[in-house]
Write an enzyme that holds these catalytic residues in place. Structure first.
Site, PDB file in Angstrom:
ATOM      1  N   THR A   1       0.836  -1.206   0.000  1.00 43.07           N
ATOM      2  CA  THR A   1       0.000   0.000   0.000  1.00 43.07           C
ATOM      3  C   THR A   1       0.867   1.250   0.000  1.00 43.07           C
ATOM      4  O   THR A   1       1.937   1.274   0.622  1.00 43.07           O
ATOM      5  CB  THR A   1      -0.919   0.031   1.236  1.00 43.07           C
ATOM      6  OG1 THR A   1      -1.548   1.323   1.305  1.00 43.07           O
ATOM      7  CG2 THR A   1      -0.151  -0.158   2.527  1.00 43.07           C
TER       8      THR A   1
ATOM      9  N   TYR B   1      -3.753  -1.622   9.822  1.00 43.46           N
ATOM     10  CA  TYR B   1      -3.669  -2.244   8.500  1.00 43.46           C
ATOM     11  C   TYR B   1      -2.391  -1.825   7.773  1.00 43.46           C
ATOM     12  O   TYR B   1      -1.628  -2.666   7.286  1.00 43.46           O
ATOM     13  CB  TYR B   1      -4.891  -1.869   7.657  1.00 43.46           C
ATOM     14  CG  TYR B   1      -4.608  -1.964   6.182  1.00 43.46           C
ATOM     15  CD1 TYR B   1      -4.459  -3.204   5.570  1.00 43.46           C
ATOM     16  CD2 TYR B   1      -4.428  -0.814   5.408  1.00 43.46           C
ATOM     17  CE1 TYR B   1      -4.151  -3.288   4.218  1.00 43.46           C
ATOM     18  CE2 TYR B   1      -4.126  -0.906   4.058  1.00 43.46           C
ATOM     19  CZ  TYR B   1      -3.985  -2.136   3.467  1.00 43.46           C
ATOM     20  OH  TYR B   1      -3.661  -2.221   2.150  1.00 43.46           O
ATOM     21  N   HIS B   2      -2.161  -0.518   7.697  1.00 44.70           N
ATOM     22  CA  HIS B   2      -0.956  -0.057   7.003  1.00 44.70           C
ATOM     23  C   HIS B   2       0.300  -0.568   7.718  1.00 44.70           C
ATOM     24  O   HIS B   2       1.298  -0.909   7.084  1.00 44.70           O
ATOM     25  CB  HIS B   2      -0.929   1.475   6.942  1.00 44.70           C
ATOM     26  CG  HIS B   2      -2.031   2.066   6.120  1.00 44.70           C
ATOM     27  ND1 HIS B   2      -3.132   2.655   6.692  1.00 44.70           N
ATOM     28  CD2 HIS B   2      -2.225   2.142   4.787  1.00 44.70           C
ATOM     29  CE1 HIS B   2      -3.948   3.089   5.727  1.00 44.70           C
ATOM     30  NE2 HIS B   2      -3.425   2.783   4.565  1.00 44.70           N
TER      31      HIS B   2
ATOM     32  N   LYS C   1       1.538  -3.854   6.510  1.00 39.83           N
ATOM     33  CA  LYS C   1       2.264  -3.839   5.234  1.00 39.83           C
ATOM     34  C   LYS C   1       3.707  -3.380   5.443  1.00 39.83           C
ATOM     35  O   LYS C   1       4.588  -3.720   4.638  1.00 39.83           O
ATOM     36  CB  LYS C   1       1.553  -2.941   4.219  1.00 39.83           C
ATOM     37  CG  LYS C   1       0.114  -3.355   3.936  1.00 39.83           C
ATOM     38  CD  LYS C   1      -0.009  -4.563   3.004  1.00 39.83           C
ATOM     39  CE  LYS C   1      -1.462  -4.862   2.696  1.00 39.83           C
ATOM     40  NZ  LYS C   1      -1.663  -5.804   1.601  1.00 39.83           N
TER      41      LYS C   1
ATOM     42  N   SER D   1      -2.387   3.326  10.129  1.00 33.36           N
ATOM     43  CA  SER D   1      -3.379   2.471  10.793  1.00 33.36           C
ATOM     44  C   SER D   1      -2.723   1.113  11.025  1.00 33.36           C
ATOM     45  O   SER D   1      -1.647   0.830  10.492  1.00 33.36           O
ATOM     46  CB  SER D   1      -4.610   2.281   9.900  1.00 33.36           C
ATOM     47  OG  SER D   1      -4.297   1.413   8.821  1.00 33.36           O
TER      48      SER D   1
END
Lengths: 414, 414
Positions: free
Chosen positions: B145, B189-190, B193, B187
């Site tokens: 991302t 989520y990030h 990654k 976040s």
């Protein structure tokens, strides 16, 4: 202060728990006893006869008059129990040792790689998210590793404490940016500590968790003043190829008449810290937490650097032990320089316990006292970094008779 | 080529699987259908009526004559099954989409934070370790991302593709070092990654796994030429506050007569890519893997950048929709510039599908066709980055009657 010691039954956690208790802090140990379980898997035991955690704590109460509570908890798998426990325990500070901590074990098999990632990442993240959910404003001190930095990245500049300022080219000229030192992990274990760093940075920024990350060198020695108070308080002494650390292994090898196992040229330079300084560093870190909203504070928890072959030479000259040059099971540079900053702990009062004949002798003596507990077939390091890498055969398959070494052994004083 | 698509039932995975199959590759989808399970949890469904994976694959066989195999597998929890499968499947390449992919969902609750970390980290690491153990020499393409970079870190310099060269001060003057762009995840989520990146770097170095990491912008649009061939092949269209992405949400909102939900000032600038270009990028990445021993190759998978309020204005002017400025549930800068390099994909033949009235209309039309499937109480974003942050009330609780908008609606052509 009420301090939780996560992983407080382990090699660093146990002496840290006793040290903090001895200072008058209220200490609770949380541990899933995983390190003892891995002993069962590897079919090897601590050279020193460590006692069950319940007995350890009873004896500590007898000799010190102080109570340490114990909660058996798996941080990686019992996240919800942890979240529920925090408001009940109301800690002022938390020391997080609860991770699989051996690089060779982390590379031993696919299963151990996965265990190391799953256990360490989840332990750290379950803790961070539990602190946030429960609104627990406890200072968090985490045991990291010097291995996050790699070796030789920064040229002639010493390795800084966590962060460094670099110049980034832009169309408007160079701009200065402070960055977390680029990660250069040498094993899956070291990798997990670089993952921890990113999780810490995020939770410090998003949730104002107050975090100190201690990038520790290789711990040597085994006893602290507290663990030495009673034989039943003795700390672990790992000598096997997976969990044994280099200097302690040399001292054990010297004590049983095994050649000192140097991998490759022995040109690897590593940072060291004595177990007594480790516990003192934990104390100092607890006294100096960052403020809410600060980025994680990073200390390099090391006192000196040595080249592996120089350590072998030193131990050899003290004990008459010979040196065996064995294939290196790791993928690493054969030779490296190492120059590490540790200004912060020095400024905060750490008085380094550096390598001395006296301390080496004390440690070798501990090894000698329990030499009958050594399984010589567990000494050679066999966890390889890539399939097919060469490892050595056992040098000894049976414990040798106790023989005086040519250089004149140090007497065993107990 | 035999290509495995991990997460091949999801929003990006499904059109990528069809695209590669259409090109003549032999495709196997592995998926645990977790995205569908999260729909159940969130009590919301894709705006488009997606069909069960079995039906999708049967229809694809009917319309294309091509076979896509399907294996239901949980990458995070069935590591050993994966390791056993790889030698049987013998893939030439693997595309890894199998991660929880919504930032708001990752911040929704402690449970969803933990799920995102546990699922994403273990999925990636189980895959890497399975490739090593099974000796599978497949090129690995991973969906990352743009959010790993954060926003505004590099001043006036464009965000490079993964790596940048900085100057590090040393006693002997500055030395140049290439580093992975410092991580600045917004976040959990990030964050996952950014953890993936470090695992990729390690496995590329230690085990010579060939890895390409695609740092993707926000995907918009829903259909590709393949998913449009039959209604039963339709791709997902998420419009809810957790999974819906900004431009698609605006188009859906315009289609049902809901104000366009802009968080904060709408000054956030983000990078975008149309779903048609996404599948083409996957194809290009598969054709251009790094060599064994190379560091991971990083592409920025974006075609253009836009400020959120400009997008709202554009959609508003096309459709007559009004704009609602709502509290921002995220912790992020109110305004940011964004300048991203994407030279590599352009050099390799990507012809960007940029924002055009025609494509916006097509997407709005898709939304309009299925407007009866919208639950308006799922539109407002309610996953907050920290407890206590303000969120908006529902603007609509029932689907409004279909009314012509003042600017004159685009006709629904079906």
């Amino acid at each position: 202060m009420h301090v939780l010691i996560l992983g407080g039954d382990g090699f660093c956690g146990w002496p840290a728990a006793l040290h903090l208790s001895d200072l008058g802090h209220d200490v609770t140990v949380l541990d899933n006893l995983s390190r003892r379980a891995i002993d069962l898997e590897l079919e090897v035991e601590s050279l020193t006869p460590i006692r069950p955690i319940g007995e350890r704590l009873r004896v500590w109460r007898q000799v010190s008059g102080r109570e340490i509570r114990f909660v058996r908890l798996d941080l990686a798998r019992e996240a919800e129990r942890l979240t529920a426990l925090l408001p009940a325990l109301r800690p002022d500070a938390i020391v997080h040792f609860a991770e699989q901590r051996a690089a060779p074990y982390s590379m031993r098999s696919t299963t151990s790689k996965r265990y190391t990632i799953d256990n360490n990442v989840r332990a750290t993240h379950n803790l961070l998210s539990a602190l946030v959910q429960s609104g627990t404003d406890a200072a968090l001190v985490h045991l990291g590793t010097m291995g996050v930095y790699g070796y030789g990245w920064s040229g002639s500049a010493p390795i800084p404490e966590g962060y460094l300022t670099v110049k980034v080219p832009t169309p408007d000229g160079d701009v200065e940016r402070e960055i977390l030192h680029p990660a250069s992990p040498g094993s899956v274990y070291h990798l997990t500590k670089t993952l921890d760093q990113l999780m810490f940075a995020f939770y410090a920024a998003n949730d104002q968790v107050r975090i100190t990350d201690l990038h520790q060198g290789i711990v040597w020695g085994t006893q602290t003043p507290q663990t030495a108070r009673d034989e039943r308080l003795v700390n672990r002494f790992d000598y096997d190829g997976d969990y044994g650390t280099v200097l302690n292994r040399f001292l054990m090898q010297a004590a049983i008449g095994h050649p000192l196992t140097v991998h490759g040229s022995g040109g690897q330079t590593r940072a060291f810290i004595h177990v007594r300084d480790m516990v003192r560093c934990i104390e100092i870190a607890l006294q100096n937490p960052p403020a809410a909203g600060d980025k994680p504070k990073v200390f390099n928890q090391v006192t000196e650097s040595h080249r592996v072959r120089d350590l072998a030479k030193l131990v050899g000259s003290l004990t008459g032990a010979s040196v065996a040059h064995l294939p290196n099971p790791r993928r690493e540079a054969d030779e490296n320089e190492l120059n590490v900053r540790n200004d912060q702990f020095l400024a905060l009062g750490l008085e380094p316990t550096t390598l001395s004949e006296g301390l080496l002798e004390e440690c070798r003596e501990t090894a000698g006292r329990y030499r009958h507990r050594v399984d010589p077939t567990k000494i050679i390091a066999r966890s390889v970094w890539r399939a097919g890498m060469e490892t050595a055969e056992d040098i000894l398959t049976e414990l040798p008779e106790r023989t005086p070494s040519p250089a004149g052994p140090m007497p065993e004083r107990r």
